[in-house]
Design an enzyme around this catalytic site. Structure first.
Site, PDB file in Angstrom:
ATOM      1  N   LYS A 138       0.875  -1.227  -0.012  1.00 33.81           N
ATOM      2  CA  LYS A 138      -0.135  -0.080  -0.068  1.00 33.81           C
ATOM      3  C   LYS A 138       0.898   1.280   0.147  1.00 33.81           C
ATOM      4  O   LYS A 138       2.045   1.179   0.306  1.00 33.81           O
ATOM      5  CB  LYS A 138      -0.869  -0.090   1.117  1.00 33.81           C
ATOM      6  CG  LYS A 138      -1.873  -1.277   1.150  1.00 33.81           C
ATOM      7  CD  LYS A 138      -2.827  -1.188  -0.040  1.00 33.81           C
ATOM      8  CE  LYS A 138      -3.573  -2.453  -0.526  1.00 33.81           C
ATOM      9  NZ  LYS A 138      -4.258  -3.265   0.275  1.00 33.81           N
TER      10      LYS A 138
HETATM   11  C1  LIG Z   1      -5.519  -4.092   0.651  1.00 35.39           C
HETATM   12  C2  LIG Z   1      -7.002  -3.955   0.497  1.00 35.39           C
HETATM   13  C3  LIG Z   1      -7.863  -4.415   1.719  1.00 35.39           C
HETATM   14  C4  LIG Z   1      -7.463  -5.179   2.924  1.00 35.39           C
HETATM   15  O1  LIG Z   1      -6.364  -4.519   3.554  1.00 35.39           O
HETATM   16  P1  LIG Z   1      -5.661  -5.270   4.532  1.00 35.39           P
HETATM   17  O2  LIG Z   1      -4.642  -4.119   5.316  1.00 35.39           O
HETATM   18  O3  LIG Z   1      -4.741  -6.401   3.807  1.00 35.39           O
HETATM   19  O4  LIG Z   1      -6.670  -6.002   5.627  1.00 35.39           O
HETATM   20  C5  LIG Z   1      -9.273  -3.975   1.562  1.00 35.39           C
HETATM   21  N1  LIG Z   1      -9.668  -3.317   0.543  1.00 35.39           N
HETATM   22  C6  LIG Z   1      -8.942  -2.998  -0.459  1.00 35.39           C
HETATM   23  C7  LIG Z   1      -9.675  -2.196  -1.487  1.00 35.39           C
HETATM   24  C8  LIG Z   1      -7.485  -3.295  -0.573  1.00 35.39           C
HETATM   25  O5  LIG Z   1      -6.858  -3.048  -1.608  1.00 35.39           O
END
Ligand SMILES: *Cc1c(COP(=O)(O)O)cnc(C)c1O
Length: 375
Positions: free
Chosen positions: A186
Site C-alpha cells: 500500500k
Molecule cells: C489491501 C486492501 C484491503 C485489505 O487491507 P488489509 O490491510 O490487507 O486488511 C481492503 N480493501 C482493498 C480495496 C484493498 O486493496
C-alpha cells in the site's frame, strides 16, 4: 534498493532505508505489543491527516470490521458495497453478521457514484462502503442528506488512498468513518497494519476497546495495576510496536512517495497517450496519491498472457466479488462491473520504477495489442 527487475512486479513495498534501524530499535526495546510506539504513530498519522484521533489496527480488514460496528451494522443489515474490490471489503461486512448489497460502478473510475449507490439502497441498508479505487476519493456529498435521513453511515475503504485528497482535504478528514491499509504494497506500509479514523471521542474510545480484546485501559495504565476491565467483546486487532516503527519511518518520508507515485502515473499517461485501444482508469492524479495504473483493453486475457510471457508483472484488480462462490447468494446484475471486469489489467506500478521501465511496459503493451488483434 531493489534486487529484482522493477517491471517484473505488479506492486512492491518501497523502503527508504531508516526502516531497518527503526525495527532494530523496536526489537531491542523488548516490548512488541501495542505500546507507546503505536500511540506515537497514531498521533503522527492524526497530524498528517488533520484529524483529532486515529485508531491504529492490525489491518484494513480489521479497521473496516470495527468501523462497521461503530456504524451500528449487525445481523440482518445490508451494506452497500461495490463488487469491484478486494474480497477483504466484503468479508469485513460478513464479519458483522450483515450481508453485502452489491452496487455497480462508473467505467472511467471503477468506483461507485451517488447514482449507483442510490440504486442499490433498500430499507435494510445500514451502511455504504465506497472503495476509493486506485486512490481516487469518492464524493457522495450530494447524497449525504438522504443517507442521514435513512440512518445510513458511510464507512470508506481507503486501502488504496492514503495521502489522497477530496478537493483540498485529505481522505480521512472528510467526515466519513475511514479505513486505511498499511499492508505490504500500500502507499504507506507497516509490513502489515491499518488504521480507522473515528468521528467522535465516544467512537474513538469504543474502537480502542474493540481492538484490544474488549479491554478499555491503556497499556500504560494496566502495567501499574493489579487488574484490568474487560468491558465488551473484542478482537486482537492492535498494531504491534514493530509494525508501528516501520510506519513512523515511512510517514516521515511520505512526501517522496507522493511525488514518486504521481510522477510515475503521469509518465504512464504520456507513454500510453498514443496507444490505440488502451484506456487508463482515471485516478484523478491531481488530487490523488495513485495506488495503481489500471488500463482497459479488448481481448484482455490474450494481452495479459503476452505481457506475462515477456516478464512484465501485469495483474487483474479485481475479479468481481458478486460471482465468487462465497458471495454468489447476494449476486445481482451489475452491467458495468461485468463489462469492465473482462477488460481491466493493472500495469507494474511502484515507486522504484523509472521512466525507462515505463517505456518498456508501454512498448510491450503495444506489441501485445497488435498480437491480440491478429490472433
Ligand atoms: C489491501 C486492501 C484491503 C485489505 O487491507 P488489509 O490491510 O490487507 O486488511 C481492503 N480493501 C482493498 C480495496 C484493498 O486493496
Amino acid at each position: 534498493m531493489t534486487n529484482f527487475d522493477p517491471v517484473s512486479r505488479n506492486a512492491a513495498p518501497f523502503l527508504h532505508g531508516p526502516e531497518f534501524a527503526a525495527v532494530t530499535e523496536a526489537l531491542q526495546a523488548g516490548q512488541y505489543g501495542h505500546n507507546t510506539a503505536t500511540e506515537r504513530f497514531e498521533s503522527e498519522l492524526a497530524q498528517f491527516l488533520g484529524v483529532p484521533q486515529v485508531v491504529a489496527v492490525s489491518s484494513c480488514t480489521a479497521a473496516l470490521h470495527v468501523g462497521l460496528l461503530l456504524a451500528g451494522v449487525g445481523p440482518g443489515d445490508e451494506v452497500v458495497v461495490p463488487s469491484q474490490t478486494f474480497c477483504a471489503t466484503v468479508q469485513a461486512i460478513l464479519m458483522t453478521g450483515a450481508h453485502p448489497r452489491f452496487a455497480d460502478i462508473d467505467a472511467t473510475t471503477l468506483s461507485v457514484t451517488s447514482a449507483t449507490v442510490l440504486e442499490a439502497i433498500t430499507p435494510r441498508t445500514r451502511a455504504v462502503v465506497p472503495v476509493l479505487y486506485g486512490g481516487r476519493a469518492v464524493d457522495l456529498g450530494d447524497l449525504q442528506r438522504e443517507l442521514d435521513e435513512r440512518g445510513i453511515t458511510v464507512v470508506e475503504d481507503a486501502a488504496h488512498a492514503f495521502g489522497s485528497r477530496l478537493g483540498t482535504i485529505r481522505v480521512g478528514a472528510t467526515g466519513a468513518l475511514t479505513a486505511f491499509s498499511f499492508g505490504p504494497i500500500k502507499n504507506l506500509t507497516c509490513g502489515e497494519g491499518g488504521a480507522l479514523i473515528p468521528r467522535t471521542p465516544a467512537q474513538t474510545d469504543r474502537a480502542r476497546t474493540l481492538r484490544l480484546l474488549g479491554v478499555s485501559q491503556s497499556q500504560a495504565t494496566r502495567i501499574r495495576s493489579t487488574t484490568y476491565d474487560v468491558d465488551t467483546f473484542g478482537w486482537r486487532y492492535h498494531l504491534s510496536a514493530l509494525h508501528a516503527a516501520i510506519g513512523s519511518a515511512q510517514l516521515a518520508r511520505f512526501d517522496a512517495i507522493e511525488t514518486a507515485r504521481k510522477t510515475l502515473w503521469r509518465a504512464y499517461a504520456r507513454a500510453l497517450a498514443d496507444l490505440d485501444g488502451v484506456t487508463m482508469v482515471d485516478v484523478d492524479v491531481e488530487h490523488s496519491v495513485p495506488f495503481n495504473c489500471v488500463v482497459r483493453v479488448a481481448k484482455r486475457d490474450s494481452v495479459f498472457q503476452f505481457m506475462r510471457d515477456r516478464g512484465i508483472g501485469v495483474g487483474v484488480h479485481y475479479p468481481p466479488n458478486h460471482t465468487q462462490p462465497a458471495f454468489a447468494q447476494w449476486s445481482r446484475p451489475l452491467p458495468v462491473t461485468e463489462a469492465t471486469a473482462d477488460e481491466i489489467m493493472s500495469l507494474p506500478f511502484h515507486p522504484a520504477m523509472t521512466e525507462p521501465d515505463v517505456a518498456r511496459v508501454a512498448a510491450t503493451l503495444r506489441d501485445a495489442i497488435a498480437y491480440s488483434r491478429r490472433s
